[in-house]
Design a protein around this motif. Structure first.
Motif, PDB file in Angstrom:
ATOM      1  N   LEU A 136      41.862  33.207  42.282  1.00  0.00           N
ATOM      2  CA  LEU A 136      41.925  34.623  42.628  1.00  0.00           C
ATOM      3  C   LEU A 136      41.003  35.496  41.772  1.00  0.00           C
ATOM      4  N   VAL A 171      38.054  37.701  43.464  1.00  0.00           N
ATOM      5  CA  VAL A 171      38.021  39.163  43.339  1.00  0.00           C
ATOM      6  C   VAL A 171      36.664  39.605  42.812  1.00  0.00           C
ATOM      7  N   ASP A 172      36.178  38.915  41.788  1.00  0.00           N
ATOM      8  CA  ASP A 172      34.867  39.247  41.216  1.00  0.00           C
ATOM      9  C   ASP A 172      33.763  39.094  42.257  1.00  0.00           C
ATOM     10  N   LEU A 215      34.073  41.856  45.015  1.00  0.00           N
ATOM     11  CA  LEU A 215      33.700  43.175  44.519  1.00  0.00           C
ATOM     12  C   LEU A 215      32.187  43.305  44.397  1.00  0.00           C
ATOM     13  N   CYS A 235      37.587  45.969  38.292  1.00  0.00           N
ATOM     14  CA  CYS A 235      38.992  45.746  38.636  1.00  0.00           C
ATOM     15  C   CYS A 235      39.802  45.685  37.345  1.00  0.00           C
ATOM     16  N   LEU A 252      45.678  42.136  39.006  1.00  0.00           N
ATOM     17  CA  LEU A 252      45.814  40.730  39.394  1.00  0.00           C
ATOM     18  C   LEU A 252      47.257  40.288  39.648  1.00  0.00           C
ATOM     19  N   LEU A 296      48.362  41.011  43.128  1.00  0.00           N
ATOM     20  CA  LEU A 296      47.570  40.193  44.052  1.00  0.00           C
ATOM     21  C   LEU A 296      48.096  38.764  44.085  1.00  0.00           C
ATOM     22  N   TRP A 317      49.313  36.560  51.268  1.00  0.00           N
ATOM     23  CA  TRP A 317      47.990  36.533  51.881  1.00  0.00           C
ATOM     24  C   TRP A 317      47.957  35.756  53.206  1.00  0.00           C
ATOM     25  N   LEU A 375      42.085  39.602  51.663  1.00  0.00           N
ATOM     26  CA  LEU A 375      41.798  40.030  50.291  1.00  0.00           C
ATOM     27  C   LEU A 375      40.570  40.941  50.258  1.00  0.00           C
ATOM     28  N   LEU A 421      40.515  44.858  48.989  1.00  0.00           N
ATOM     29  CA  LEU A 421      39.638  45.318  47.911  1.00  0.00           C
ATOM     30  C   LEU A 421      38.686  46.406  48.397  1.00  0.00           C
TER      31      LEU A 421
END
Length: 606
Positions: free
Chosen positions: A485, A489-490, A493, A502, A507, A510, A515, A522, A526
């Motif tokens: 995750l 996310v990185d 983004l 973030c 986290l 999330l 999901w 996701l 975001l």
């Protein structure tokens, strides 16, 4: 004749008994704050005749809170010697971190009720008590004798106040004064607040000294070169461009944990595996200030990588690096270009896709909607050096009267070496089209096209099409690869762009979400959070209300609306349940009941 305090204690005791028996209380008998805490305690099912609290003997005895409180407690301990009083410090979650007692009899009583270092005195475990109410309501309070929810605490009175970080405003812990019931009780609140002010002042001095020391150490090292450098303190992170471009917030956490094991070993070097699967060689030294250990200075050396295996979380965050192994033959957790993750199941399907792309082996990918099947094919196809993106044909029927012929679309697609063809939703190919679709796929494969089919479940492939795919692989759902995750996310983004960051607090909610829409969901979450953010990064309050709810059942439209309203009110009140209840025009007990019903969880706020 009874003293005023004794008469009051008996009145409160009778009111408490009526409360426990669900009888109506006389007006204004019990202070509002105490009654609210009784209601929370009763709702949580707290026992009234036995103190049962969790115990954690291992904790950081050199934390900033403990070190700041120690000189204040030392001074108070001298003043309390021989008196029937004690002072106690807890962290923000109610864990007792230090205790000083003026006389042995009170010390023995506090031991019997577990009000001692290592135990937790949050309201959710003990019920109404000074520490628990101060942390729950984030304000000073006094709990006198019989106002305690648990009978075993009613022989003492206590005053408590939250300890805040004066820079961030966040609650760091609580200060508590406990003594036997007696006439000196009105002075307790003032003594506690004075001690809290002293601790907060020391914490501020620590923070300033630490930050100055870290900044000086960082400037000295970065002045003489451009190698990656990272400075990590308790509430400060400094990184030069060479480090910040290749590290995520979770990487900072991993490196901080590794650095903490070094202590004062300045020449020690250690290899650390980052969240995206890449390794970095770290040299660490502890930075000291006049107030003690301030943090760590890390000098980093990233290992070389193959050109098709970018840094943690993305394929474009750093320049190309040349290595000795091609991706298809790498056994290590190296993501394909533009992808992220090191989960074993994800690694396996990535390697299979890369090998099939290189060998032009027809492949069937099965997995839930939104898991990234088509994205995985594009990345594997790119590894081969192909100049053309894959052509995607969807077997799912379009709008009525739109004229849907998947076989004709497949025949019209460019074919040959360097080409890839994706047939989405293979299970939607109708019986009348199956033979024609199979022939089109076979023709494309014979001309050197890499043929890939995607489906939610492998058994759903129509029988005439099964021979078209020589290999099959499963793409894992996001809920089965939550270790990826942070990297996902990185990566997402960076696709959104704009330098959006973030917050680490984002986290946990999330990770709690199921999901059902996987990586696609996701990405949408975001994107919306980034568009709604109020600062340079996404904060917890920017997430949609559904992310703060862990309910396992489907909600009606009305229930979802109610849940969203509750979450929004709690976020706007900074987690203060009493304030949220007042704004909504409902009782605090109702807030707790609804939060439990909908599985609403919010992070602790300052």
């Amino acid at each position: 004749m009874l003293s005023d305090s004794t008469a009051r204690d008996r009145t409160i005791a009778r009111a408490r008994l009526k409360f426990l028996q669900n009888a109506e209380l006389p007006a204004a008998v019990v202070p509002e704050g105490i009654l609210n805490s009784w209601q929370r305690s009763k709702y949580l099912g707290i026992g009234t005749d036995e103190v049962v609290v969790p115990y954690q003997p291992d904790y950081d005895r050199e934390s900033r809170l403990v070190r700041a409180a120690t000189p204040v407690l030392d001074r108070l301990e001298q003043a309390l010697t021989g008196s029937d009083a004690s002072v106690i410090v807890t962290d923000r979650n109610g864990w007792v971190r230090d205790r000083r007692v003026g006389e042995k009899r009170l010390s023995a009583h506090l031991d019997r009720v577990h009000l001692a270092p290592g135990f937790n005195y949050a309201e959710q475990f003990v019920g109404t008590n000074g520490i628990g109410v101060a942390l729950e309501e984030r304000r000073p309070n006094v709990v006198l004798g019989t106002e305690h929810f648990n009978e075993r605490l009613q022989s003492v009175s206590c005053a408590a106040a939250p300890i805040r970080n004066t820079v961030t405003g966040r609650v760091e812990g609580a200060m508590n004064l406990t003594c036997w019931n007696g006439p000196a009780r009105p002075l307790m609140a003032a003594l506690v607040q004075e001690a809290v002010d002293d601790i907060e002042r020391v914490m501020y001095e620590f923070s300033s000294a630490h930050q100055r020391a870290l900044l000086e150490a960082f400037q000295q090292v970065t002045h003489y070169g451009d190698r990656p450098v990272l400075c990590l303190g308790q509430d400060l992170v400094l990184a030069n461009t060479a480090a910040s471009a290749r590290l995520t917030g979770d990487d900072h956490r991993l490196l901080h944990e590794a650095a903490a094991e070094f202590g004062h070993a300045p020449r020690t070097r250690r290899e650390v595996r980052l969240t995206g699967g890449e390794s970095v060689m770290m040299r660490c030294r502890q930075v000291d200030s006049s107030a003690g250990a301030a943090g760590y200075l890390l000098e980093l050396a990233f290992t070389d990588r193959p050109a098709d295996a970018p840094g943690p979380g993305t394929g474009s965050r750093t320049g190309t690096r040349h290595g000795s192994r091609a991706e298809g033959g790498a056994a290590g957790p190296r993501p394909l270009p533009g992808l992220a993750g090191t989960d074993p199941a994800w690694n396996s399907v990535s390697r299979t896709a890369a090998r099939c792309a290189r060998d032009r082996t027809p492949l069937l990918l099965h997995g839930e909607t939104g898991t990234g099947k088509a994205t995985l094919v594009r990345a594997a196809h790119a590894v081969t050096g192909a100049a053309w993106a894959p052509v995607v044909v969807d077997a799912a029927p379009g709008p009525p009267h739109a004229g849907h012929d998947p076989a004709a679309a497949l025949r019209a697609a460019p074919a040959g070496p360097g080409r890839a063809l994706i047939l989405r939703n293979v299970d939607d190919v109708g019986p009348e089209d199956a033979a024609a679709v199979a022939e089109a796929l076979d023709t494309a494969a014979a001309r050197g096209t890499w043929v890939v089919g995607t489906v939610q479940r492998a058994p759903g492939v129509p029988e005439p099409l099964r021979h078209c795919f020589l290999e099959a692989a499963a793409v894992p759902a996001l809920r089965h690869r939550l270790t990826d995750l942070p990297a996902l996310v990185d990566c997402l983004l960076r696709r959104i762009g704009g330098g959006v960051g973030c917050a680490p607090e984002v986290l946990p909610p999330l990770r709690r979400h199921d999901w059902p829409g996987n990586v696609r969901e996701l990405g949408l979450v975001l994107s919306k959070a980034a568009a709604a953010r109020r600062t340079y990064r996404i904060e917890v309050g920017d997430l949609p209300p559904s992310l703060h709810s862990a309910g396992g059942r489907s909600l009606s439209v009305w229930e979802a609306s109610e849940r969203d309203t509750l979450v929004q009110a709690l976020l706007e009140a900074d987690g203060n349940k009493l304030l949220a209840a007042q704004r909504l025009g409902i009782s605090r007990t109702t807030i707790y009941r609804k939060m439990r019903a909908y599985g609403i969880t919010l992070p602790a706020r300052g």
